[in-house]
Design a protein around this motif. Sequence first.
Motif, PDB file in Angstrom:
ATOM      1  N   MET A   1       0.852  -1.183   0.000  1.00 14.10           N
ATOM      2  CA  MET A   1       0.000   0.000   0.000  1.00 14.10           C
ATOM      3  C   MET A   1       0.886   1.231   0.000  1.00 14.10           C
ATOM      4  O   MET A   1       1.878   1.300   0.705  1.00 14.10           O
ATOM      5  N   LYS A   2       0.453   2.209  -0.797  1.00 18.37           N
ATOM      6  CA  LYS A   2       1.127   3.496  -0.861  1.00 18.37           C
ATOM      7  C   LYS A   2       0.042   4.566  -0.960  1.00 18.37           C
ATOM      8  O   LYS A   2      -1.032   4.309  -1.499  1.00 18.37           O
ATOM      9  N   ILE A   3       0.331   5.736  -0.439  1.00 17.28           N
ATOM     10  CA  ILE A   3      -0.605   6.852  -0.557  1.00 17.28           C
ATOM     11  C   ILE A   3      -0.057   7.826  -1.583  1.00 17.28           C
ATOM     12  O   ILE A   3       1.091   8.272  -1.475  1.00 17.28           O
ATOM     13  N   TYR A   4      -0.875   8.132  -2.582  1.00 14.84           N
ATOM     14  CA  TYR A   4      -0.520   9.080  -3.632  1.00 14.84           C
ATOM     15  C   TYR A   4      -1.353  10.339  -3.427  1.00 14.84           C
ATOM     16  O   TYR A   4      -2.578  10.256  -3.293  1.00 14.84           O
ATOM     17  N   VAL A   5      -0.698  11.490  -3.434  1.00 16.19           N
ATOM     18  CA  VAL A   5      -1.393  12.747  -3.192  1.00 16.19           C
ATOM     19  C   VAL A   5      -1.248  13.652  -4.410  1.00 16.19           C
ATOM     20  O   VAL A   5      -0.133  13.941  -4.846  1.00 16.19           O
ATOM     21  N   ASP A   6      -2.391  14.069  -4.951  1.00  9.63           N
ATOM     22  CA  ASP A   6      -2.436  15.100  -5.986  1.00  9.63           C
ATOM     23  C   ASP A   6      -2.161  16.399  -5.226  1.00  9.63           C
ATOM     24  O   ASP A   6      -3.065  17.036  -4.706  1.00  9.63           O
ATOM     25  N   ALA A   7      -0.883  16.738  -5.100  1.00  7.64           N
ATOM     26  CA  ALA A   7      -0.441  17.699  -4.081  1.00  7.64           C
ATOM     27  C   ALA A   7      -0.441  19.160  -4.503  1.00  7.64           C
ATOM     28  O   ALA A   7      -0.136  20.021  -3.682  1.00  7.64           O
ATOM     29  N   ASP A   8      -0.776  19.462  -5.741  1.00  9.31           N
ATOM     30  CA  ASP A   8      -0.850  20.869  -6.146  1.00  9.31           C
ATOM     31  C   ASP A   8      -1.902  21.576  -5.296  1.00  9.31           C
ATOM     32  O   ASP A   8      -3.079  21.277  -5.389  1.00  9.31           O
ATOM     33  N   ALA A   9      -1.476  22.485  -4.448  1.00 13.08           N
ATOM     34  CA  ALA A   9      -2.364  23.271  -3.584  1.00 13.08           C
ATOM     35  C   ALA A   9      -3.244  22.405  -2.682  1.00 13.08           C
ATOM     36  O   ALA A   9      -4.370  22.759  -2.376  1.00 13.08           O
ATOM     37  N   CYS A  10      -2.734  21.262  -2.247  1.00 14.89           N
ATOM     38  CA  CYS A  10      -3.501  20.352  -1.390  1.00 14.89           C
ATOM     39  C   CYS A  10      -3.299  20.746   0.077  1.00 14.89           C
ATOM     40  O   CYS A  10      -2.168  20.736   0.572  1.00 14.89           O
ATOM     41  N   PRO A  11      -4.391  21.044   0.810  1.00 18.65           N
ATOM     42  CA  PRO A  11      -4.254  21.510   2.183  1.00 18.65           C
ATOM     43  C   PRO A  11      -4.051  20.413   3.227  1.00 18.65           C
ATOM     44  O   PRO A  11      -3.890  20.713   4.403  1.00 18.65           O
ATOM     45  N   VAL A  12      -4.051  19.146   2.815  1.00 19.70           N
ATOM     46  CA  VAL A  12      -3.976  18.064   3.804  1.00 19.70           C
ATOM     47  C   VAL A  12      -2.683  17.258   3.739  1.00 19.70           C
ATOM     48  O   VAL A  12      -2.589  16.197   4.346  1.00 19.70           O
ATOM     49  N   VAL A  13      -1.680  17.766   3.058  1.00 26.04           N
ATOM     50  CA  VAL A  13      -0.417  17.033   2.939  1.00 26.04           C
ATOM     51  C   VAL A  13       0.158  16.705   4.315  1.00 26.04           C
ATOM     52  O   VAL A  13       0.582  15.574   4.567  1.00 26.04           O
ATOM     53  N   GLY A  14       0.185  17.666   5.221  1.00 28.31           N
ATOM     54  CA  GLY A  14       0.725  17.430   6.562  1.00 28.31           C
ATOM     55  C   GLY A  14      -0.033  16.356   7.311  1.00 28.31           C
ATOM     56  O   GLY A  14       0.569  15.511   8.001  1.00 28.31           O
ATOM     57  N   ILE A  15      -1.347  16.345   7.183  1.00 32.07           N
ATOM     58  CA  ILE A  15      -2.173  15.329   7.845  1.00 32.07           C
ATOM     59  C   ILE A  15      -1.882  13.954   7.257  1.00 32.07           C
ATOM     60  O   ILE A  15      -1.733  12.970   7.983  1.00 32.07           O
ATOM     61  N   VAL A  16      -1.783  13.871   5.936  1.00 31.31           N
ATOM     62  CA  VAL A  16      -1.473  12.608   5.271  1.00 31.31           C
ATOM     63  C   VAL A  16      -0.141  12.073   5.777  1.00 31.31           C
ATOM     64  O   VAL A  16      -0.020  10.891   6.148  1.00 31.31           O
ATOM     65  N   GLU A  17       0.869  12.927   5.812  1.00 32.83           N
ATOM     66  CA  GLU A  17       2.196  12.478   6.240  1.00 32.83           C
ATOM     67  C   GLU A  17       2.193  12.025   7.699  1.00 32.83           C
ATOM     68  O   GLU A  17       2.823  11.018   8.037  1.00 32.83           O
ATOM     69  N   GLN A  18       1.513  12.737   8.553  1.00 36.46           N
ATOM     70  CA  GLN A  18       1.462  12.382   9.968  1.00 36.46           C
ATOM     71  C   GLN A  18       0.808  11.007  10.159  1.00 36.46           C
ATOM     72  O   GLN A  18       1.338  10.156  10.879  1.00 36.46           O
ATOM     73  N   ILE A  19      -0.317  10.784   9.523  1.00 39.22           N
ATOM     74  CA  ILE A  19      -1.018   9.508   9.650  1.00 39.22           C
ATOM     75  C   ILE A  19      -0.232   8.390   8.976  1.00 39.22           C
ATOM     76  O   ILE A  19      -0.082   7.298   9.535  1.00 39.22           O
ATOM     77  N   ALA A  20       0.285   8.648   7.783  1.00 38.87           N
ATOM     78  CA  ALA A  20       1.050   7.629   7.065  1.00 38.87           C
ATOM     79  C   ALA A  20       2.274   7.194   7.863  1.00 38.87           C
ATOM     80  O   ALA A  20       2.584   6.000   7.929  1.00 38.87           O
ATOM     81  N   SER A  21       2.965   8.135   8.476  1.00 36.12           N
ATOM     82  CA  SER A  21       4.165   7.765   9.246  1.00 36.12           C
ATOM     83  C   SER A  21       3.783   6.933  10.465  1.00 36.12           C
ATOM     84  O   SER A  21       4.499   6.011  10.833  1.00 36.12           O
ATOM     85  N   ALA A  22       2.625   7.207  11.072  1.00 31.56           N
ATOM     86  CA  ALA A  22       2.167   6.415  12.222  1.00 31.56           C
ATOM     87  C   ALA A  22       1.882   4.967  11.812  1.00 31.56           C
ATOM     88  O   ALA A  22       2.078   4.049  12.613  1.00 31.56           O
ATOM     89  N   TYR A  23       1.428   4.766  10.583  1.00 30.30           N
ATOM     90  CA  TYR A  23       1.119   3.422  10.089  1.00 30.30           C
ATOM     91  C   TYR A  23       2.279   2.818   9.283  1.00 30.30           C
ATOM     92  O   TYR A  23       2.168   1.677   8.824  1.00 30.30           O
ATOM     93  N   GLY A  24       3.331   3.585   9.053  1.00 34.63           N
ATOM     94  CA  GLY A  24       4.465   3.097   8.268  1.00 34.63           C
ATOM     95  C   GLY A  24       4.160   2.929   6.790  1.00 34.63           C
ATOM     96  O   GLY A  24       4.681   2.028   6.139  1.00 34.63           O
TER      97      GLY A  24
END
Length: 148
Positions: A1-24
């Motif tokens: 599993m990988k999370i892909y973010v359409d990151a152009d002007a995406c306001p939730v990048v920090g939240i995604v990274e925080q949760i993803a790092s907690a789950y590895g």
Amino acid sequence: MKIYVDADACPVVGIVEQIASAYGIPVMLLCDTNHVLFSDYSEVVVIGAGPDAVDFALVNRCGAGDIVVTQDYGVAAMALGKGASVIHQSGSEYTSDNIDRLLMMRHENMRLRRSNGKAHLKGPKKRTAEDDRRFAEKLKEIIERQTV
């Protein structure tokens, strides 16, 4: 599993990274040359500027079992077709049950804008802490559903 973010002007990048790092879970942020990002956690992929270049790059990379974060209904539809789970930055999940209706609404809105001579509609309302909480809860729900 990988999370892909359409990151152009995406306001939730920090939240995604925080949760993803907690789950590895690894994260890939895709952006164009107009929105270059830097991250200590995620892999950042900069795609040449061009119409839908980031969208197609993201869809080409994702697959079954991955999670895609996007606000673009077209990207969501293509990612769902590849077996990915897809979430909007508002915390709503795109599914095979709702994507056709969302695409039809987008088409109708575009048709109305053209007929009224308007280039765009009023933008989204200001993001709130509740929006962030809703997004985080839905992302965790999707991750936990896929890791069982």
